[in-house]
Design a protein around this motif. Sequence first.
Motif, PDB file in Angstrom:
ATOM      1  N   ARG A   1      -3.179  -0.418  -1.340  1.00 18.57           N
ATOM      2  CA  ARG A   1      -2.873  -0.810  -0.121  1.00 18.57           C
ATOM      3  C   ARG A   1      -1.295  -1.968  -0.649  1.00 18.57           C
ATOM      4  N   ARG A   2      -1.856  -2.200  -1.953  1.00 19.06           N
ATOM      5  CA  ARG A   2      -0.858  -3.233  -2.573  1.00 19.06           C
ATOM      6  C   ARG A   2      -0.480  -2.515  -3.746  1.00 19.06           C
ATOM      7  N   TYR A   3       0.842  -2.294  -4.120  1.00 18.45           N
ATOM      8  CA  TYR A   3       1.077  -1.078  -5.727  1.00 18.45           C
ATOM      9  C   TYR A   3       1.002  -2.071  -6.242  1.00 18.45           C
ATOM     10  N   ASP A   4       1.783  -2.904  -6.838  1.00 17.05           N
ATOM     11  CA  ASP A   4       1.910  -4.010  -7.497  1.00 17.05           C
ATOM     12  C   ASP A   4       0.609  -4.211  -8.153  1.00 17.05           C
ATOM     13  N   ALA A   5      -0.385  -4.614  -7.400  1.00 18.44           N
ATOM     14  CA  ALA A   5      -1.658  -5.114  -7.475  1.00 18.44           C
ATOM     15  C   ALA A   5      -2.290  -3.788  -8.456  1.00 18.44           C
ATOM     16  N   PHE A   6      -2.502  -2.335  -7.843  1.00 23.06           N
ATOM     17  CA  PHE A   6      -2.954  -2.054  -9.152  1.00 23.06           C
ATOM     18  C   PHE A   6      -2.762  -1.554 -10.448  1.00 23.06           C
ATOM     19  N   TRP A   7      -1.163  -1.551 -10.266  1.00 20.32           N
ATOM     20  CA  TRP A   7      -0.425  -2.123 -12.084  1.00 20.32           C
ATOM     21  C   TRP A   7      -1.542  -3.456 -12.980  1.00 20.32           C
ATOM     22  N   GLU A   8      -1.170  -4.797 -11.900  1.00 16.82           N
ATOM     23  CA  GLU A   8      -2.213  -5.018 -12.751  1.00 16.82           C
ATOM     24  C   GLU A   8      -3.567  -5.275 -13.150  1.00 16.82           C
ATOM     25  N   ALA A   9      -4.229  -4.284 -12.521  1.00 15.12           N
ATOM     26  CA  ALA A   9      -4.974  -4.716 -11.879  1.00 15.12           C
ATOM     27  C   ALA A   9      -5.467  -3.670 -13.562  1.00 15.12           C
TER      28      ALA A   9
ATOM     29  N   GLY B   1     -10.061   4.259   1.169  1.00 15.54           N
ATOM     30  CA  GLY B   1     -11.445   3.367   0.825  1.00 15.54           C
ATOM     31  C   GLY B   1     -11.918   3.441  -0.633  1.00 15.54           C
ATOM     32  N   LEU B   2     -12.836   3.021  -0.850  1.00 18.08           N
ATOM     33  CA  LEU B   2     -13.458   3.014  -2.045  1.00 18.08           C
ATOM     34  C   LEU B   2     -13.430   4.076  -2.711  1.00 18.08           C
ATOM     35  N   LEU B   3     -13.151   4.758  -2.600  1.00 16.55           N
ATOM     36  CA  LEU B   3     -12.875   6.811  -2.713  1.00 16.55           C
ATOM     37  C   LEU B   3     -10.995   6.371  -3.613  1.00 16.55           C
ATOM     38  N   GLY B   4     -10.244   5.623  -3.388  1.00 14.41           N
ATOM     39  CA  GLY B   4      -9.172   5.638  -4.104  1.00 14.41           C
ATOM     40  C   GLY B   4      -9.105   4.908  -5.622  1.00 14.41           C
TER      41      GLY B   4
ATOM     42  N   LEU C   1      -8.903  -8.537  -4.540  1.00 13.60           N
ATOM     43  CA  LEU C   1     -10.095  -7.395  -4.661  1.00 13.60           C
ATOM     44  C   LEU C   1      -9.121  -6.431  -4.124  1.00 13.60           C
ATOM     45  N   LEU C   2      -9.164  -4.798  -4.950  1.00 10.11           N
ATOM     46  CA  LEU C   2      -7.472  -4.714  -5.362  1.00 10.11           C
ATOM     47  C   LEU C   2      -8.378  -3.167  -3.986  1.00 10.11           C
ATOM     48  N   SER C   3      -7.737  -2.813  -2.739  1.00 11.66           N
ATOM     49  CA  SER C   3      -8.395  -2.180  -2.265  1.00 11.66           C
ATOM     50  C   SER C   3      -7.282  -0.668  -1.804  1.00 11.66           C
ATOM     51  N   PHE C   4      -8.086  -0.006  -1.300  1.00  9.33           N
ATOM     52  CA  PHE C   4      -7.243   1.454  -1.322  1.00  9.33           C
ATOM     53  C   PHE C   4      -7.155   1.984   0.361  1.00  9.33           C
TER      54      PHE C   4
ATOM     55  N   MET D   1      -8.335   2.783 -16.781  1.00  7.01           N
ATOM     56  CA  MET D   1      -9.069   2.950 -15.595  1.00  7.01           C
ATOM     57  C   MET D   1     -10.598   2.114 -15.174  1.00  7.01           C
ATOM     58  N   LEU D   2     -10.764   1.782 -15.782  1.00  5.68           N
ATOM     59  CA  LEU D   2     -11.800   0.846 -16.161  1.00  5.68           C
ATOM     60  C   LEU D   2     -11.429  -0.686 -14.804  1.00  5.68           C
ATOM     61  N   GLY D   3     -10.467  -0.948 -15.418  1.00  6.39           N
ATOM     62  CA  GLY D   3      -9.806  -2.255 -15.015  1.00  6.39           C
ATOM     63  C   GLY D   3      -9.167  -1.793 -13.710  1.00  6.39           C
ATOM     64  N   VAL D   4      -9.070  -0.866 -13.133  1.00  9.03           N
ATOM     65  CA  VAL D   4      -9.210  -0.326 -11.676  1.00  9.03           C
ATOM     66  C   VAL D   4     -10.375  -0.468 -11.315  1.00  9.03           C
ATOM     67  N   LEU D   5     -11.588   0.431 -11.287  1.00 15.56           N
ATOM     68  CA  LEU D   5     -12.504   0.014 -10.892  1.00 15.56           C
ATOM     69  C   LEU D   5     -13.773  -0.919 -11.065  1.00 15.56           C
ATOM     70  N   GLU D   6     -13.089  -2.081 -11.837  1.00 13.78           N
ATOM     71  CA  GLU D   6     -13.749  -3.252 -11.521  1.00 13.78           C
ATOM     72  C   GLU D   6     -13.145  -4.186 -10.383  1.00 13.78           C
ATOM     73  N   SER D   7     -11.892  -4.546 -10.640  1.00 18.64           N
ATOM     74  CA  SER D   7     -10.952  -5.070 -10.026  1.00 18.64           C
ATOM     75  C   SER D   7     -11.548  -3.992  -8.211  1.00 18.64           C
ATOM     76  N   ALA D   8     -11.501  -3.236  -8.208  1.00 21.78           N
ATOM     77  CA  ALA D   8     -11.395  -2.555  -6.843  1.00 21.78           C
ATOM     78  C   ALA D   8     -13.774  -3.264  -6.548  1.00 21.78           C
TER      79      ALA D   8
END
Length: 511
Positions: free
Chosen positions: A62-70, A16-19, A10-13, A328-335
Amino acid sequence: MSEDRAAAPLLSFRIGLLGAFIAPIVFVVSTIVFFVVFRAFDMNALTAAALAGLFIAAPFARRYDAFWEAAARGVSSKTSVILILLLFSIGLTSSLIKSTGISEGFIWLSLSLGVHGGLFIAITFAAVCAIAMATASSLGTMFTAFPIFYPAGFVLGADPVLLAGAILSGALFGDNLAPISDSTVISSTTQRYRTKDGTAEVPGVVGSRLRYSLTAAAIAFCLFLGIGTLVSPGSEAVAGVSPDDFSPAGLWMLIAVVVLLGTAIVTRNIFKAVTAGLVSGIVVGLLSGVLEPAGIIGVEGDAITGFLIGGVANILPIIGLNVGIFAMLGVLESAGVLDRLVEKVVSSGWVTTPRRAELAIGAGILATTTLFAGVNGPSMLVFGPIADRIGAQVKLHPFRRANVMDCFALGLGSVVPVVSSFLFIASLLTVDQGSAPALDPMSIFTGAFYPLVLTCVILTAVLTGWGRRYEGIGGSVEKDPSRAADLDADAPQADPTAVGDQRTRTTTETR
């Protein structure tokens, strides 16, 4: 995309979820500034806003690479890739139609028949409804219809805003009601029976949806005719125009349009339909003289020209926007945003009556479709299981659940100002259409009568109970709630992979 989520953490910020909402907020605010404040419309600027939002949001993960993977998972999803290929394909068809004078042929025909102003707008809406029902492809219908009807209608004294709204409305009508459209299939297959095996049958869903869709279409037709007649110059605009001023030769290209529509109906595959339309269009164009070999692909000076090059160039801005939105949808779903939405709605305890359940379904699909930039298929695939559980809690029949969800999604959900892909695409298709003006998305929204009326119709149905049905023994349709069977809202879910495959297959075949 769901399979990738299952294998990824799970992608975390840090905030919090606001990220997860930073990129969408930057995109929406930028779009409002462009459209509302500066009244400037540039698709490339929207793509830049989406990318800027992603770059601003990435350091908060929290994990920069995970963000772009999402983000990459969102862009590489089957829905995104199919949509990109589809846009490229129908962009070529639109460019061919635009370059061969078919619109001029329609001007000649309409002048000969005395059709102009508001009547032309209403007829355009009806014609586009028929095309969309035949192809079950809202995007394909828009790319085909705009080059034909929009420039012709403007010359014939039709108000451009209402004319663009009529074309968009007709395209959405087909998505809403066509039995082979992906939205119809998804809204049906995500709603499960509790008293027998299986999901809502498409014919049954379409049959029960007719009362809402046809009512909205009839009201929209009257609005296009009445308001169109009042605001369009009409006969004054064409007083000094003669059919002799225009050539009917472009009407030969209707053969290619008929071939495209026929292939779509028979094969239910929009890619096969586009191929047939392009091949037949080139042949008919060359034989009739409305297209020259250099018009296909040629060289002028140091530039490569032709409708093939123009079609690719014209569609690239909307392709870029598609990439940004799905990232952006990928980030929302992964979060886990969508998962939390499911849990919150189902466990709220607010849904205690059929009316409340339907209002919750309507509000939920509106929010989800807005997150998905108005793209209704993926939004219903995500929200469908939620609607299924909410509706089953109050014994609603799968047909009713499917209809409430689909009509809200194809209503206001598809044309939410500032974020709607349909409005963006419609705006793009008004550019470079002869003497007709280019329109911004907000203007087209005001003329999109069908989705707005459909929202009012389904909301009225929810509030009054019009058409509400319950699930009886063996999946029977019961009007009396006392005859409804006891349903298990938390029954085991259908295999989501199977539904996802159905969705992907339907997207390829129809859109």
